[in-house]
Design a protein around this motif. Sequence first.
Motif, PDB file in Angstrom:
ATOM      1  N   ASN A 152       0.895  -1.073  -0.100  1.00 42.84           N
ATOM      2  CA  ASN A 152      -0.029   0.011  -0.205  1.00 42.84           C
ATOM      3  C   ASN A 152       0.884   1.240   0.255  1.00 42.84           C
ATOM      4  OD1 ASN A 152      -2.272  -1.840   0.379  1.00 42.84           O
ATOM      5  ND2 ASN A 152      -1.896  -1.859   2.563  1.00 42.84           N
ATOM      6  N   ASN A 153       1.941   1.354  -0.422  1.00 44.74           N
ATOM      7  CA  ASN A 153       2.773   2.495  -0.526  1.00 44.74           C
ATOM      8  C   ASN A 153       3.477   2.465  -2.005  1.00 44.74           C
ATOM      9  OD1 ASN A 153       5.360   1.113  -0.591  1.00 44.74           O
ATOM     10  ND2 ASN A 153       4.857   0.794   1.704  1.00 44.74           N
ATOM     11  N   GLN A 154       4.197   3.598  -2.289  1.00 45.71           N
ATOM     12  CA  GLN A 154       4.551   3.636  -3.728  1.00 45.71           C
ATOM     13  C   GLN A 154       5.842   2.877  -3.945  1.00 45.71           C
ATOM     14  OE1 GLN A 154       4.270   7.924  -5.040  1.00 45.71           O
ATOM     15  NE2 GLN A 154       3.764   8.367  -2.907  1.00 45.71           N
ATOM     16  N   MET A 155       6.344   2.245  -3.081  1.00 46.98           N
ATOM     17  CA  MET A 155       7.565   1.228  -3.260  1.00 46.98           C
ATOM     18  C   MET A 155       7.075  -0.262  -3.055  1.00 46.98           C
ATOM     19  SD  MET A 155      10.041   3.570  -1.079  1.00 46.98           S
ATOM     20  CE  MET A 155      11.683   2.796  -1.641  1.00 46.98           C
ATOM     21  N   ARG A 156       5.781  -0.378  -3.597  1.00 51.60           N
ATOM     22  CA  ARG A 156       5.436  -1.666  -3.526  1.00 51.60           C
ATOM     23  C   ARG A 156       5.878  -2.627  -4.531  1.00 51.60           C
ATOM     24  NH1 ARG A 156       1.160   1.735  -4.337  1.00 51.60           N
ATOM     25  NH2 ARG A 156       0.363   2.003  -6.366  1.00 51.60           N
ATOM     26  N   LYS A 157       6.802  -2.085  -5.585  1.00 52.36           N
ATOM     27  CA  LYS A 157       7.468  -3.288  -6.629  1.00 52.36           C
ATOM     28  C   LYS A 157       8.467  -3.869  -5.706  1.00 52.36           C
ATOM     29  CE  LYS A 157       5.723  -1.438 -10.823  1.00 52.36           C
ATOM     30  NZ  LYS A 157       5.833  -0.446 -11.566  1.00 52.36           N
ATOM     31  N   LEU A 158       9.070  -3.067  -4.700  1.00 58.59           N
ATOM     32  CA  LEU A 158      10.200  -3.770  -3.947  1.00 58.59           C
ATOM     33  C   LEU A 158       9.725  -5.064  -3.003  1.00 58.59           C
ATOM     34  CD1 LEU A 158      12.427  -0.554  -3.085  1.00 58.59           C
ATOM     35  CD2 LEU A 158      12.667  -2.157  -5.086  1.00 58.59           C
TER      36      LEU A 158
ATOM     37  N   ILE B 295       1.085   2.159  11.610  1.00 62.01           N
ATOM     38  CA  ILE B 295       1.752   2.514  10.701  1.00 62.01           C
ATOM     39  C   ILE B 295       2.473   1.197   9.957  1.00 62.01           C
ATOM     40  CG2 ILE B 295       4.125   3.559  10.211  1.00 62.01           C
ATOM     41  CD1 ILE B 295       3.500   5.511  12.658  1.00 62.01           C
ATOM     42  N   TYR B 296       2.666   0.468  10.526  1.00 58.26           N
ATOM     43  CA  TYR B 296       3.169  -1.049  10.019  1.00 58.26           C
ATOM     44  C   TYR B 296       2.159  -1.717   9.534  1.00 58.26           C
ATOM     45  CZ  TYR B 296       8.148  -0.761  10.304  1.00 58.26           C
ATOM     46  OH  TYR B 296       9.482  -0.247   9.881  1.00 58.26           O
ATOM     47  N   HIS B 297       0.858  -1.732  10.478  1.00 56.15           N
ATOM     48  CA  HIS B 297      -0.260  -2.736   9.617  1.00 56.15           C
ATOM     49  C   HIS B 297      -0.608  -2.188   8.535  1.00 56.15           C
ATOM     50  CE1 HIS B 297       0.756  -4.649  13.522  1.00 56.15           C
ATOM     51  NE2 HIS B 297       0.176  -5.612  13.071  1.00 56.15           N
ATOM     52  N   MET B 298      -0.691  -0.645   8.189  1.00 60.27           N
ATOM     53  CA  MET B 298      -1.186  -0.231   6.812  1.00 60.27           C
ATOM     54  C   MET B 298      -0.158  -0.410   6.069  1.00 60.27           C
ATOM     55  SD  MET B 298      -2.988   3.315   8.444  1.00 60.27           S
ATOM     56  CE  MET B 298      -3.754   3.847   7.015  1.00 60.27           C
ATOM     57  N   ALA B 299       1.053  -0.989   6.203  1.00 59.79           N
ATOM     58  CA  ALA B 299       1.916  -1.346   5.239  1.00 59.79           C
ATOM     59  C   ALA B 299       2.135  -2.987   5.097  1.00 59.79           C
ATOM     60  CB  ALA B 299       3.478  -0.648   5.538  1.00 59.79           C
ATOM     61  N   GLY B 300       1.177  -3.512   5.577  1.00 56.29           N
ATOM     62  CA  GLY B 300       1.114  -5.077   5.408  1.00 56.29           C
ATOM     63  C   GLY B 300       1.801  -5.965   6.356  1.00 56.29           C
ATOM     64  N   ALA B 301       2.119  -5.463   7.642  1.00 54.20           N
ATOM     65  CA  ALA B 301       2.741  -6.193   8.557  1.00 54.20           C
ATOM     66  C   ALA B 301       1.748  -7.562   9.274  1.00 54.20           C
ATOM     67  CB  ALA B 301       3.096  -5.410   9.823  1.00 54.20           C
TER      68      ALA B 301
END
Length: 373
Positions: free
Chosen positions: A262-268, A325-331
């Motif tokens: 869910n962020n702009q670096m999701r390809k990494l 913060i981390y859970h919105m980034a997929g933790a």
Amino acid sequence: MRPERLSRAGLATIANKLEAGVRLDADDGLQLFATPDLLALGWIANRERERRHGAHTYFNYNIRIEATNVCVASCLFCSFARLKPGDEGAYTMSLEQAWDKLRARAHQPLTEVHVVNGLHPDLPLDYYRELLRGFKRIRPDVHLKCFTAVEIAFFADLYRLSDEQVLRELMDAGLDSLPGGGAEIFAPRVRRKICHDKCDADRYLSIHRIAHRLGMRSNVTMLYGHIETAEERVDHMLRARALQDETGGFQAFIPLAFHPDNNQMRKLPAPSATDTLRVHAAARLMLDNIPHVKAFWIATGVEVAQTALWFGVDDLDGTVQEERIYHMAGATSPESMTPDALRRLIRIAGREPVERDTLYNVIPERAPVRARA
Ligand code: SF4
């Protein structure tokens, strides 16, 4: 560990230096990231960890509150922020809502409230002052570890104050220490690419320097596992070490794993468990003057955090209780742990749990707190 294995790993000189109390330099740091023998690296890091802390593994009884995710910055790795109030998913707690988070934990012997926020363009300084005052009214004994150096810099620019004036205003309202967030990677090349519109490394470090001079303690973080090189990781650690030589005010170094959802670096891809162990081990060895290396279990995952206790780590953060913060980034780690659960997972990992407060005063073990119906 047999000397031949350390030699084969390219770590014999480093192990000998550490044995003799000689500080590692940048080339040594690069070798820590280049060695193919992760277990040999872990063995050396563990030796340094046990010299300082034996089997002790620290944690604290804390709660995290993120009062707003409205943020004018545009860090590419961030899944938490929303640009404007009214954007989908944007929120800003009223003071009562934030205070209720603490009131709801009245039955818990918390020792710390940890607050980090987005950079909200419209909230007055009084919102933050009152937030702190209210927390202290509700729980005068609780330690307030609030606002990253990035937030402090933003407040200074927004309210036309110096960084020191902002820190003094917030300390007068009850601020006790600063968290380490916002450091990301200090190297300008990386900051330009992933977080170009928030305060730079020099200002981050300068704000921690001022905070230490004013009598506060703080932590320092490093966001790893995205576009940074080994050189930039080592440079980051050396900059933190240099400030610590000056002030002695950092309590813990906290590597933070990049999460790509869910962020702009999701390809990494997210960093691997082996990279996580390597970064924590290298931090223990390079940062000879920072007492604690912390694995933030929310970011690493619980099992990797347990393993890291044999790779230089002596601290697992705390109960946390709510984390966005981390859970919105997929933790996929839990959002909360009880002190008993933390003690159990530390014991299962073969270490000795020690509850601490924010300043690492030891809290005697107490009877389990029953969850409320
Ligand atoms: S990391 Fe912090 S400063 Fe950057 S966009 Fe997210 S909330 Fe804003």
